[in-house]
Design a protein around this motif. Structure first.
Motif, PDB file in Angstrom:
ATOM      1  N   ALA A 343       0.747  -1.176  -0.036  1.00 46.43           N
ATOM      2  CA  ALA A 343      -0.132  -0.244   0.076  1.00 46.43           C
ATOM      3  C   ALA A 343       0.882   1.226   0.057  1.00 46.43           C
ATOM      4  O   ALA A 343       0.467   2.192  -0.788  1.00 46.43           O
ATOM      5  N   HIS A 344       1.835   1.196   0.859  1.00 51.07           N
ATOM      6  CA  HIS A 344       2.967   2.597   0.754  1.00 51.07           C
ATOM      7  C   HIS A 344       3.553   2.761  -0.475  1.00 51.07           C
ATOM      8  O   HIS A 344       3.559   3.878  -0.947  1.00 51.07           O
ATOM      9  N   HIS A 345       3.951   1.509  -1.165  1.00 49.90           N
ATOM     10  CA  HIS A 345       4.906   1.734  -2.153  1.00 49.90           C
ATOM     11  C   HIS A 345       3.979   2.444  -3.559  1.00 49.90           C
ATOM     12  O   HIS A 345       4.241   2.902  -4.302  1.00 49.90           O
ATOM     13  N   ILE A 346       2.589   1.749  -3.654  1.00 43.57           N
ATOM     14  CA  ILE A 346       1.758   2.188  -4.756  1.00 43.57           C
ATOM     15  C   ILE A 346       1.675   3.570  -4.400  1.00 43.57           C
ATOM     16  O   ILE A 346       1.630   4.431  -5.511  1.00 43.57           O
ATOM     17  N   LEU A 347       1.229   4.138  -3.376  1.00 41.35           N
ATOM     18  CA  LEU A 347       1.321   5.664  -3.257  1.00 41.35           C
ATOM     19  C   LEU A 347       2.567   6.417  -3.496  1.00 41.35           C
ATOM     20  O   LEU A 347       2.313   7.248  -4.280  1.00 41.35           O
ATOM     21  N   VAL A 348       3.472   5.907  -2.942  1.00 38.15           N
ATOM     22  CA  VAL A 348       4.685   6.692  -2.970  1.00 38.15           C
ATOM     23  C   VAL A 348       5.545   6.659  -4.528  1.00 38.15           C
ATOM     24  O   VAL A 348       5.747   7.880  -4.980  1.00 38.15           O
ATOM     25  N   GLN A 349       5.370   5.542  -4.972  1.00 38.08           N
ATOM     26  CA  GLN A 349       5.980   5.377  -6.243  1.00 38.08           C
ATOM     27  C   GLN A 349       5.220   6.302  -7.400  1.00 38.08           C
ATOM     28  O   GLN A 349       5.725   6.908  -8.194  1.00 38.08           O
ATOM     29  N   THR A 350       3.915   6.256  -7.087  1.00 34.88           N
ATOM     30  CA  THR A 350       2.985   6.976  -8.253  1.00 34.88           C
ATOM     31  C   THR A 350       3.347   8.192  -7.996  1.00 34.88           C
ATOM     32  O   THR A 350       3.352   9.145  -8.799  1.00 34.88           O
ATOM     33  N   THR A 351       3.342   8.814  -6.788  1.00 33.59           N
ATOM     34  CA  THR A 351       3.454  10.253  -6.651  1.00 33.59           C
ATOM     35  C   THR A 351       5.032  10.932  -7.180  1.00 33.59           C
ATOM     36  O   THR A 351       5.091  11.692  -7.597  1.00 33.59           O
ATOM     37  N   LEU A 352       6.051   9.906  -6.991  1.00 38.45           N
ATOM     38  CA  LEU A 352       7.322  10.187  -7.754  1.00 38.45           C
ATOM     39  C   LEU A 352       7.330  10.129  -9.074  1.00 38.45           C
ATOM     40  O   LEU A 352       7.644  11.399  -9.741  1.00 38.45           O
ATOM     41  N   PHE A 353       6.663   9.562  -9.527  1.00 40.73           N
ATOM     42  CA  PHE A 353       6.590   9.668 -11.029  1.00 40.73           C
ATOM     43  C   PHE A 353       5.594  11.047 -11.446  1.00 40.73           C
ATOM     44  O   PHE A 353       5.991  11.585 -12.831  1.00 40.73           O
ATOM     45  N   LEU A 354       4.602  11.223 -10.822  1.00 40.26           N
ATOM     46  CA  LEU A 354       3.865  12.626 -11.127  1.00 40.26           C
ATOM     47  C   LEU A 354       4.796  13.772 -10.835  1.00 40.26           C
ATOM     48  O   LEU A 354       4.564  14.509 -11.768  1.00 40.26           O
ATOM     49  N   VAL A 355       5.620  13.549  -9.903  1.00 40.78           N
ATOM     50  CA  VAL A 355       6.535  14.753  -9.647  1.00 40.78           C
ATOM     51  C   VAL A 355       7.571  14.999 -10.614  1.00 40.78           C
ATOM     52  O   VAL A 355       7.874  16.073 -11.194  1.00 40.78           O
ATOM     53  N   VAL A 356       8.020  13.769 -11.365  1.00 41.11           N
ATOM     54  CA  VAL A 356       8.573  13.906 -12.510  1.00 41.11           C
ATOM     55  C   VAL A 356       7.935  14.629 -13.585  1.00 41.11           C
ATOM     56  O   VAL A 356       8.639  15.420 -14.386  1.00 41.11           O
ATOM     57  N   GLY A 357       6.757  14.524 -13.876  1.00 41.38           N
ATOM     58  CA  GLY A 357       6.052  15.237 -14.985  1.00 41.38           C
ATOM     59  C   GLY A 357       6.067  16.568 -14.604  1.00 41.38           C
ATOM     60  O   GLY A 357       6.012  17.311 -15.520  1.00 41.38           O
ATOM     61  N   LEU A 358       5.988  16.876 -13.419  1.00 44.77           N
ATOM     62  CA  LEU A 358       6.101  18.383 -12.868  1.00 44.77           C
ATOM     63  C   LEU A 358       7.545  18.864 -13.153  1.00 44.77           C
ATOM     64  O   LEU A 358       7.564  20.031 -13.726  1.00 44.77           O
ATOM     65  N   ILE A 359       8.358  18.121 -13.005  1.00 37.92           N
ATOM     66  CA  ILE A 359       9.986  18.464 -13.266  1.00 37.92           C
ATOM     67  C   ILE A 359      10.022  18.662 -14.646  1.00 37.92           C
ATOM     68  O   ILE A 359      10.630  19.935 -15.243  1.00 37.92           O
ATOM     69  N   GLU A 360       9.444  17.726 -15.679  1.00 42.17           N
ATOM     70  CA  GLU A 360       9.596  18.035 -17.171  1.00 42.17           C
ATOM     71  C   GLU A 360       8.805  19.468 -17.578  1.00 42.17           C
ATOM     72  O   GLU A 360       9.221  20.094 -18.260  1.00 42.17           O
ATOM     73  N   ARG A 361       7.639  19.464 -16.674  1.00 41.72           N
ATOM     74  CA  ARG A 361       6.792  20.876 -17.275  1.00 41.72           C
ATOM     75  C   ARG A 361       7.628  22.047 -16.748  1.00 41.72           C
ATOM     76  O   ARG A 361       7.489  23.221 -17.388  1.00 41.72           O
ATOM     77  N   GLN A 362       7.940  22.041 -15.697  1.00 37.41           N
ATOM     78  CA  GLN A 362       8.884  23.213 -15.070  1.00 37.41           C
ATOM     79  C   GLN A 362       9.981  23.485 -15.946  1.00 37.41           C
ATOM     80  O   GLN A 362      10.601  24.687 -16.178  1.00 37.41           O
ATOM     81  N   ALA A 363      11.113  22.532 -16.074  1.00 37.29           N
ATOM     82  CA  ALA A 363      12.287  22.577 -16.503  1.00 37.29           C
ATOM     83  C   ALA A 363      12.658  22.018 -17.911  1.00 37.29           C
ATOM     84  O   ALA A 363      13.639  22.442 -18.593  1.00 37.29           O
ATOM     85  N   GLY A 364      11.520  21.353 -18.685  1.00 35.61           N
ATOM     86  CA  GLY A 364      11.663  20.826 -19.964  1.00 35.61           C
ATOM     87  C   GLY A 364      12.615  19.653 -19.975  1.00 35.61           C
ATOM     88  O   GLY A 364      13.039  19.382 -21.182  1.00 35.61           O
ATOM     89  N   ALA A 365      12.919  19.074 -19.029  1.00 35.31           N
ATOM     90  CA  ALA A 365      13.911  17.898 -19.113  1.00 35.31           C
ATOM     91  C   ALA A 365      13.788  16.935 -17.885  1.00 35.31           C
ATOM     92  O   ALA A 365      13.024  17.523 -16.724  1.00 35.31           O
ATOM     93  N   SER A 366      14.083  15.854 -17.853  1.00 32.64           N
ATOM     94  CA  SER A 366      14.055  14.959 -16.422  1.00 32.64           C
ATOM     95  C   SER A 366      15.447  14.227 -16.491  1.00 32.64           C
ATOM     96  O   SER A 366      15.848  13.245 -15.555  1.00 32.64           O
ATOM     97  N   THR A 367      16.394  14.730 -17.295  1.00 35.90           N
ATOM     98  CA  THR A 367      17.861  14.261 -17.367  1.00 35.90           C
ATOM     99  C   THR A 367      18.677  15.067 -16.377  1.00 35.90           C
ATOM    100  O   THR A 367      18.675  16.324 -16.392  1.00 35.90           O
ATOM    101  N   LEU A 368      19.423  14.472 -15.254  1.00 35.83           N
ATOM    102  CA  LEU A 368      20.177  15.118 -14.292  1.00 35.83           C
ATOM    103  C   LEU A 368      21.172  16.027 -14.972  1.00 35.83           C
ATOM    104  O   LEU A 368      21.674  17.041 -14.596  1.00 35.83           O
ATOM    105  N   GLN A 369      21.747  15.635 -16.345  1.00 35.68           N
ATOM    106  CA  GLN A 369      22.797  16.362 -16.722  1.00 35.68           C
ATOM    107  C   GLN A 369      22.148  17.819 -17.249  1.00 35.68           C
ATOM    108  O   GLN A 369      23.132  18.839 -17.357  1.00 35.68           O
TER     109      GLN A 369
END
Length: 537
Positions: A343-369
């Motif tokens: 139950a914990h991992h379903i919620l947390v892992q889903t949240t983190l991938f949603l955050v990556v979508g926000l990072i892409e929208r904010q910064a235009g990339a998801s690559t650390l470089q």
């Protein structure tokens, strides 16, 4: 009366999204109506799942023989479709329905597409609802064949969602995903045929009785075939190499749902097979070794990644090992820890991938470089990343810490050499997970964007992120107009899922007590068997 009430609600998690999928398909030219239907349908499922969770906890296991095809007078088991709701399946349906509802809000807030105007968004919601149907069907199935049907519904819908937009990368990843899934399905179908040949039934409750009467070697061979099929679905090592190459190419909402839910359907199937069909610990050593290797090799793979999506995909594989660890201990404490951790991992892992979508929208990339300065550019984005990241890493008092402590305690309670190796591996994996998320934090959020090796190449990077000086304000945006702006429709669902994840910490006492009762019910098969077959068995 309570029994009639419960059986009335039991098929709704499958029927409601399936009917809604048909309705949204007919409403393809009316996107607002499509969205309303999807939101209402999934909201209904959340409410129904909450009711079923309460009923399963207070009134016992609920079994529904669809069409009235129950056990026959001559001793044959149920011949038709059996749906079963116990504490475990009810919890899985509830958590999954919450995630699916939140993610559909996120997808709508994102505009469903992720920047490519050619994407056929009219098919997204119907397919998404079909995917939801497959998830719920798998959790409620009371026989192997309909568990197989649930998997196949997932496969069909997930292929469409994975390749939506039709880019080369997505089609390539989709083909790879489908090929692996088809192999898993063929193995599962082979296992179904062998089980039926050996026992004459596919009903789980009936199987739990008949499998005890066949030779041990045959029984272990059947278990091994099913474990291979379920292990591929759950991404258990060495059957996990397909996942990091398949998930990161999809749109953020799709990746989030895949990461949060699809592997957990495989874990759920492993729990059912291990506890209901093949109890006794015959494959526990194999599962413990697989769990240890899944944890360690998954997190080592995450360390080597530079793209956040791939990095999180490897952490997803790694933390599946924790769940397999708890199941393979064959104790109530271990099973309870595994259920809570799922139950914990379903919620947390889903949240983190949603955050990556926000990072892409904010910064235009998801690559650390290409990332840097995100904490200064958007403190809110930094917050929505750091909370689930610390939760994934198991920092107290978050739910990740609670689940891991329960699993470590269960391993120490067993006390075997292999169990202690799993305890040590779990600690090492947790520390390395912290290192991985800290690396993302320092590179993407803390350092200046100008210090990133490829920061100047990030697509549509806002000028304020390229440099901290006033001169940087003269830098122009590139042509993609959605970068640098995180819509409230994406932020609010992500925040809501963070809150739901934190409830696992705030309400840890009652939730852990519920998982204890669920674990006891899973390991004691009598209530499940009686609910399905009646008192005569």
């Amino acid at each position: 009366m309570i029994e009639n009430f419960a059986t009335t609600f039991t098929p709704l998690p499958v029927l409601v999204p399936l009917l809604a999928a048909a309705a949204t398909l007919f409403a393809g030219r009316r996107p607002r109506l499509q969205r309303a239907i999807a939101i209402v349908a999934l909201s209904v499922v959340v409410a129904v799942a909450a009711v079923l969770t309460y009923l399963a906890d207070h009134a016992g296991t609920i079994a529904l023989q669809v069409g009235g095809w129950g056990p026959t007078e001559d001793g044959l088991g149920p011949l038709g479709i059996t749906l079963v709701v116990d504490r475990l399946s009810a919890l899985m349906v509830l958590v999954s329905s919450i995630v699916l509802l939140v993610v559909v809000f996120y997808a709508i807030g994102q505009g469903i597409r992720d920047g490519d105007g050619r994407q056929p968004v009219s098919i997204f919601l119907p397919t998404y609802l079909v995917l939801s149907t497959g998830v719920f069907m798998a959790f409620l199935a009371g026989d192997l064949f309909n568990l197989f049907v649930g998997f196949e519904v997932l496969l069909i819908a997930s292929f469409v969602l994975l390749t939506i937009g039709g880019s080369k990368e997505r089609v390539r990843a989709g083909v790879s995903y489908v090929m692996v899934s088809m192999v898993s399905s063929l193995v599962f179908l082979l296992g179904i045929g062998l089980v039926y040949a050996a026992t004459g039934t596919l009903n789980l409750a009936e199987l739990s009785l008949r499998l005890a009467d066949i030779p041990e070697g045959t029984r272990m061979a059947l278990f091994a075939v099913l474990l291979v099929a379920f292990g591929i679905k759950a991404a258990v090592f060495p059957l996990s190499s397909w996942l990091p190459d398949s998930y990161p190419t999809a749109p953020a909402p799709v990746t989030a749902v895949f990461a949060g839910l699809l592997t957990k359907v495989g874990v759920y199937a492993i729990i059912r097979a291990h506890s209901l069909l093949f109890p006794g610990g015959g494959m526990d050593r194999v599962l413990l070794v697989a769990g240890l290797l899944t944890m360690l090799l998954g997190i080592l793979g995450a360390i080597a990644q530079s793209d956040i999506k791939r990095l999180l995909s490897f952490t997803l594989v790694s933390h599946i090992g924790y769940m397999v660890f708890g199941v393979a201990l064959s104790t109530q404490l271990g099973m309870s820890g595994a259920i809570y951790y799922v139950a914990h991992h379903i919620l947390v892992q889903t949240t983190l991938f949603l955050v990556v979508g926000l990072i892409e929208r904010q910064a235009g990339a998801s690559t650390l470089q290409r990332l840097g300065g995100l904490a200064a550019a958007s403190p809110l984005l930094a917050f929505v990343f750091v909370v689930p990241a610390l939760n994934l890493g198991g920092i107290p008092p978050f739910s990740g810490f609670i689940g891991k402590v329960a699993l470590l305690e269960a391993g120490a309670e067993v006390g075997s050499v292999l169990a202690w190796m799993l305890v040590a591996g779990s600690v090492v994996t947790s520390l390395l997970t912290l290192y991985v998320v800290a690396r993302v934090w320092t590179k993407a959020f803390w350092r200046a964007r100008k210090d990133a090796p490829e920061g100047h190449l990030s697509a549509a990077a806002p000028a304020v992120l390229l440099d901290d000086t006033e001169e940087s304000m003269d830098v122009e945006y590139v042509d993609r107009d959605d970068v640098g702006r995180m819509p409230p429709g994406m932020l609010i669902p992500t925040g809501a899922l963070i809150v739901v994840g934190l409830l696992l910490t705030v309400l840890a006492g009652p939730i852990v007590a519920y998982s204890d009762r669920a674990a006891q019910e899973v390991l004691d098969r009598s209530q499940y068997i009686t609910a399905v077959l009646g008192d005569s068995r």
